[in-house]
Scaffold this motif. Structure first.
Motif, PDB file in Angstrom:
ATOM      1  N   TYR A 149      13.724  16.460 -20.535  1.00  0.00           N
ATOM      2  CA  TYR A 149      14.367  17.070 -19.119  1.00  0.00           C
ATOM      3  C   TYR A 149      15.415  17.642 -19.171  1.00  0.00           C
ATOM      4  O   TYR A 149      16.165  18.359 -18.565  1.00  0.00           O
ATOM      5  CB  TYR A 149      13.864  15.708 -18.092  1.00  0.00           C
ATOM      6  CG  TYR A 149      12.651  15.623 -17.665  1.00  0.00           C
ATOM      7  CD1 TYR A 149      12.029  16.905 -16.802  1.00  0.00           C
ATOM      8  CD2 TYR A 149      11.800  14.819 -17.999  1.00  0.00           C
ATOM      9  CE1 TYR A 149      10.862  16.843 -16.178  1.00  0.00           C
ATOM     10  CE2 TYR A 149      10.462  14.594 -17.581  1.00  0.00           C
ATOM     11  CZ  TYR A 149       9.896  15.585 -16.638  1.00  0.00           C
ATOM     12  OH  TYR A 149       8.829  15.689 -16.340  1.00  0.00           O
ATOM     13  N   TRP A 153      14.844  20.986  -8.102  1.00  0.00           N
ATOM     14  CA  TRP A 153      14.842  20.163  -9.249  1.00  0.00           C
ATOM     15  C   TRP A 153      15.185  18.635  -9.291  1.00  0.00           C
ATOM     16  O   TRP A 153      15.178  18.121 -10.274  1.00  0.00           O
ATOM     17  CB  TRP A 153      16.001  21.017 -10.163  1.00  0.00           C
ATOM     18  CG  TRP A 153      15.737  22.366 -10.327  1.00  0.00           C
ATOM     19  CD1 TRP A 153      16.511  23.340 -10.224  1.00  0.00           C
ATOM     20  CD2 TRP A 153      14.518  23.043 -11.313  1.00  0.00           C
ATOM     21  NE1 TRP A 153      15.974  24.603 -10.426  1.00  0.00           N
ATOM     22  CE2 TRP A 153      14.746  24.542 -11.173  1.00  0.00           C
ATOM     23  CE3 TRP A 153      13.634  22.374 -11.906  1.00  0.00           C
ATOM     24  CZ2 TRP A 153      13.889  25.358 -11.652  1.00  0.00           C
ATOM     25  CZ3 TRP A 153      12.600  23.381 -12.456  1.00  0.00           C
ATOM     26  CH2 TRP A 153      12.988  24.642 -12.322  1.00  0.00           C
ATOM     27  N   VAL A 213      19.454  24.362 -19.220  1.00  0.00           N
ATOM     28  CA  VAL A 213      19.654  25.957 -19.107  1.00  0.00           C
ATOM     29  C   VAL A 213      19.049  26.317 -17.849  1.00  0.00           C
ATOM     30  O   VAL A 213      18.987  27.564 -17.906  1.00  0.00           O
ATOM     31  CB  VAL A 213      18.366  26.202 -20.335  1.00  0.00           C
ATOM     32  CG1 VAL A 213      18.728  25.808 -21.659  1.00  0.00           C
ATOM     33  CG2 VAL A 213      16.806  26.047 -19.794  1.00  0.00           C
ATOM     34  N   LEU A 214      19.170  25.748 -16.835  1.00  0.00           N
ATOM     35  CA  LEU A 214      18.957  26.260 -15.501  1.00  0.00           C
ATOM     36  C   LEU A 214      20.148  26.562 -14.831  1.00  0.00           C
ATOM     37  O   LEU A 214      21.332  26.053 -15.058  1.00  0.00           O
ATOM     38  CB  LEU A 214      18.143  24.882 -14.681  1.00  0.00           C
ATOM     39  CG  LEU A 214      16.849  24.682 -15.093  1.00  0.00           C
ATOM     40  CD1 LEU A 214      16.600  23.466 -14.136  1.00  0.00           C
ATOM     41  CD2 LEU A 214      15.877  25.802 -14.936  1.00  0.00           C
ATOM     42  N   PRO A 215      20.235  27.616 -14.344  1.00  0.00           N
ATOM     43  CA  PRO A 215      21.649  28.188 -13.393  1.00  0.00           C
ATOM     44  C   PRO A 215      21.699  27.296 -12.522  1.00  0.00           C
ATOM     45  O   PRO A 215      23.108  27.396 -11.900  1.00  0.00           O
ATOM     46  CB  PRO A 215      21.150  29.774 -13.043  1.00  0.00           C
ATOM     47  CG  PRO A 215      19.418  29.508 -12.997  1.00  0.00           C
ATOM     48  CD  PRO A 215      19.175  28.675 -14.032  1.00  0.00           C
ATOM     49  N   SER A 216      20.846  26.821 -11.698  1.00  0.00           N
ATOM     50  CA  SER A 216      21.300  25.932 -10.386  1.00  0.00           C
ATOM     51  C   SER A 216      20.724  24.731 -10.450  1.00  0.00           C
ATOM     52  O   SER A 216      19.689  24.238  -9.682  1.00  0.00           O
ATOM     53  CB  SER A 216      20.647  26.791  -9.191  1.00  0.00           C
ATOM     54  OG  SER A 216      19.452  26.971  -9.484  1.00  0.00           O
ATOM     55  N   VAL A 217      21.002  23.892 -11.344  1.00  0.00           N
ATOM     56  CA  VAL A 217      20.495  22.462 -11.844  1.00  0.00           C
ATOM     57  C   VAL A 217      20.690  21.480 -10.512  1.00  0.00           C
ATOM     58  O   VAL A 217      19.780  20.561 -10.356  1.00  0.00           O
ATOM     59  CB  VAL A 217      21.259  21.983 -13.046  1.00  0.00           C
ATOM     60  CG1 VAL A 217      22.416  21.615 -12.738  1.00  0.00           C
ATOM     61  CG2 VAL A 217      20.515  20.576 -13.476  1.00  0.00           C
ATOM     62  N   ARG A 255      15.503  15.759 -12.212  1.00  0.00           N
ATOM     63  CA  ARG A 255      16.780  15.191 -12.449  1.00  0.00           C
ATOM     64  C   ARG A 255      16.596  13.643 -12.605  1.00  0.00           C
ATOM     65  O   ARG A 255      17.022  12.754 -13.106  1.00  0.00           O
ATOM     66  CB  ARG A 255      17.856  15.691 -11.420  1.00  0.00           C
ATOM     67  CG  ARG A 255      18.109  16.787 -11.355  1.00  0.00           C
ATOM     68  CD  ARG A 255      19.549  17.133 -10.609  1.00  0.00           C
ATOM     69  NE  ARG A 255      19.406  16.719  -9.288  1.00  0.00           N
ATOM     70  CZ  ARG A 255      19.123  17.644  -8.299  1.00  0.00           C
ATOM     71  NH1 ARG A 255      18.663  18.820  -8.505  1.00  0.00           N
ATOM     72  NH2 ARG A 255      18.892  17.221  -7.098  1.00  0.00           N
ATOM     73  N   LEU A 313      15.750  20.920 -20.613  1.00  0.00           N
ATOM     74  CA  LEU A 313      15.179  21.930 -19.367  1.00  0.00           C
ATOM     75  C   LEU A 313      16.411  22.190 -18.356  1.00  0.00           C
ATOM     76  O   LEU A 313      16.910  23.345 -18.120  1.00  0.00           O
ATOM     77  CB  LEU A 313      13.885  21.324 -18.798  1.00  0.00           C
ATOM     78  CG  LEU A 313      13.641  22.200 -17.437  1.00  0.00           C
ATOM     79  CD1 LEU A 313      13.396  23.607 -18.004  1.00  0.00           C
ATOM     80  CD2 LEU A 313      12.407  21.488 -16.844  1.00  0.00           C
ATOM     81  N   LEU A 314      16.861  21.120 -17.742  1.00  0.00           N
ATOM     82  CA  LEU A 314      18.021  21.142 -16.898  1.00  0.00           C
ATOM     83  C   LEU A 314      19.331  21.942 -17.425  1.00  0.00           C
ATOM     84  O   LEU A 314      20.133  22.260 -16.637  1.00  0.00           O
ATOM     85  CB  LEU A 314      18.106  19.728 -16.251  1.00  0.00           C
ATOM     86  CG  LEU A 314      17.144  19.130 -15.555  1.00  0.00           C
ATOM     87  CD1 LEU A 314      17.381  17.658 -15.164  1.00  0.00           C
ATOM     88  CD2 LEU A 314      16.933  19.870 -14.190  1.00  0.00           C
ATOM     89  N   ASP A 333      19.975  22.561  -7.486  1.00  0.00           N
ATOM     90  CA  ASP A 333      19.352  22.907  -6.467  1.00  0.00           C
ATOM     91  C   ASP A 333      18.234  21.743  -5.837  1.00  0.00           C
ATOM     92  O   ASP A 333      17.651  21.094  -6.971  1.00  0.00           O
ATOM     93  CB  ASP A 333      18.102  24.173  -6.815  1.00  0.00           C
ATOM     94  CG  ASP A 333      17.519  24.729  -5.659  1.00  0.00           C
ATOM     95  OD1 ASP A 333      16.531  24.148  -5.524  1.00  0.00           O
ATOM     96  OD2 ASP A 333      17.935  25.851  -5.343  1.00  0.00           O
TER      97      ASP A 333
END
Length: 269
Positions: A101, A116, A107-111, A120, A104-105, A113
């Protein structure tokens, strides 16, 4: 399906054995329930001729049954094996999930948000992550996972000489086939289509034999769980004998399905 559903209550004395602690009872209950659910789902898929999808569930039943057998193989090893399965491997899984996790988190642009948040919340607090990583160094984690993996379990049980597991390794071929299907490799994606290109006679013969094999596999797995459970709690094995007879009678009722396939496929019996 109805045969096994009728036999499932025979597992009740094992699941509710008064000798278990609350933690042990929950662990065994979860494992026995999981194998029972997957067994019924596999049989439903088989009844609707979805044999390849059923293979994946039978693989799960097989692996769950191996774990039940390993846990209950001997009273002298039960507490240690229960701790490994119910506690150590559980914590190791939390650590592995955290890493997945976090990747994954990362590489996210809006972690941040709100969508998600479920991801988290799978992250461990740094203190807990460090504590688990320290308690289970990589070598320890690898050893535990190897011992409780498919190869480790079936190898250990087969080498034990325990008569309950005689011939159990024969189910490994189906497990291997299901691995191809589950991972959608080139073997797994092509094997089902290849059958459709066969003549109707060959296709029907192998499909019937395949379905019977799937049903037989889950029956063998149930018998293993029942036999090992009754032996562990020193229960009168009469229900095990009744289950054996019921499943033998069902298998006999299928007739010459395997021989018919051999004749259609190879011209011999």
């Amino acid at each position: 399906m109805f045969l096994l559903r009728g036999l499932l209550p025979e597992m009740t004395p094992v699941a509710r054995h008064p000798g278990w602690t609350a933690d042990q009872r929950r662990t065994l209950g979860d494992l026995l329930s999981a194998t029972a659910r997957s067994t019924e789902s596999a049989l439903l898929l088989t009844a609707y001729a979805q044999l390849w999808d059923a293979e994946i569930l039978v693989r799960s039943v097989f692996e769950g049954s191996l774990k039940v057998a390993y846990l209950l193989q001997s009273p002298s090893s039960f507490e240690e094996r229960h701790r490994e399965y119910g506690h150590d491997l559980f914590r190791i899984s939390l650590l592995k999930d955290h890493a997945k996790y976090a990747e994954l988190l990362g590489v996210l642009p809006s972690v941040s948000d709100p969508g998600w948040r479920p991801f988290r919340e799978r992250l461990l607090a740094e203190e807990e992550r460090e504590e688990i990583a320290t308690a289970y160094p990589k070598q320890v984690r690898s050893s535990l996972e190897s011992r409780w993996g498919f190869t480790g379990l079936i190898g250990g049980l087969a080498r034990s000489g325990d008569p309950i597991f005689k011939g159990f390794t024969g189910l490994a071929t189906g497990y291997s086939m299901a691995s191809h299907i589950a991972h959608a490799d080139s073997v797994g994606t092509s094997i089902a289509m290849e059958r459709d290109y066969r003549s109707a006679e060959r296709r029907d013969a192998i499909s019937l034999a395949h379905g019977v094999r799937l049903m037989t596999d889950v029956m063998v797995c149930f018998h293993i769980r029942l036999a090992i459970g009754y032996r562990f709690i020193s229960r009168d094995p009469a229900p095990v004998a009744r289950a054996t007879k019921a499943m033998t009678d069902l298998k006999t009722s299928f007739g010459r399905v395997y021989e018919d396939w051999m004749e259609a496929e190879y011209g011999t019996v």
